[in-house]
Write a protein that holds these residues in place. Structure first.
Motif, PDB file in Angstrom:
ATOM      1  N   LEU A  62      10.512  27.608  47.215  1.00  0.00           N
ATOM      2  CA  LEU A  62      10.249  28.475  46.074  1.00  0.00           C
ATOM      3  C   LEU A  62      11.000  27.884  44.892  1.00  0.00           C
ATOM      4  O   LEU A  62      12.218  27.962  44.811  1.00  0.00           O
ATOM      5  N   GLU A  63      10.246  27.246  44.010  1.00  0.00           N
ATOM      6  CA  GLU A  63      10.866  26.567  42.874  1.00  0.00           C
ATOM      7  C   GLU A  63      11.474  27.567  41.896  1.00  0.00           C
ATOM      8  O   GLU A  63      12.514  27.326  41.310  1.00  0.00           O
ATOM      9  N   ARG A  64      10.783  28.670  41.721  1.00  0.00           N
ATOM     10  CA  ARG A  64      11.240  29.795  40.910  1.00  0.00           C
ATOM     11  C   ARG A  64      10.418  30.997  41.370  1.00  0.00           C
ATOM     12  O   ARG A  64       9.474  30.838  42.142  1.00  0.00           O
ATOM     13  N   PRO A  65      10.760  32.191  40.940  1.00  0.00           N
ATOM     14  CA  PRO A  65       9.990  33.359  41.392  1.00  0.00           C
ATOM     15  C   PRO A  65       8.490  33.187  41.136  1.00  0.00           C
ATOM     16  O   PRO A  65       8.076  32.797  40.046  1.00  0.00           O
ATOM     17  N   GLY A  66       7.707  33.434  42.171  1.00  0.00           N
ATOM     18  CA  GLY A  66       6.256  33.347  42.055  1.00  0.00           C
ATOM     19  C   GLY A  66       5.681  31.951  42.072  1.00  0.00           C
ATOM     20  O   GLY A  66       4.495  31.768  41.795  1.00  0.00           O
TER      21      GLY A  66
END
Length: 133
Positions: A64-68
């Motif tokens: 998960l690189e960033r949320p979403g």
């Protein structure tokens, strides 16, 4: 390789899946858990025109690189060309073998008898499906 747990399921479901080059593949639909360990192993990704196809991709090697924003360690064409989900709620051992072969990732269940291997779908309310659901 990211190791996901139950706390990550809501962050994974509904995320947008990207390939390793950063190209959008589609929206993550479901998360599939190992029946024995409860570890998230696979996700369904809605692809195609209007998200009409549901392909399965391994979580192994993803992050998960960033949320979403879920980054899968494969090219988009590999994900969109993967076998599609045939059974609601579970991946049977044959489907899992096809998927491991398609993605070229090792099967962590290789030493378990095929008839005992199944991966269940995580349902948002009420937790995971039980074996046989």
């Amino acid at each position: 390789m990211a190791m996901y747990g139950e706390a990550d399921l809501d962050r994974i479901r509904g995320a947008v899946a990207y390939d390793r080059s950063g190209h959008r593949i589609g929206d993550v639909g479901e998360v599939f858990l190992d029946d024995d360990t409860g570890v998230p192993l696979w996700v369904s990704v809605r692809t195609g025109l209007f998200g009409g196809h549901h392909t399965i991709a391994p979580l192994q090697g993803s992050h998960l690189e960033r949320p979403g924003h879920l980054v899968l360690p494969h090219d988009g064409a590999v994900v969109t060309g993967a076998p599609q989900l045939r059974e609601h709620g579970h991946l049977d051992s044959t489907q899992e073998e096809e998927l491991y072969a398609h993605y070229g990732v090792p099967d962590p269940h290789a030493d378990i008898a095929a008839e005992r291997r199944r991966t269940r779908r995580w349902i948002n309310e009420g937790g995971p499906l039980l074996p046989g659901d």
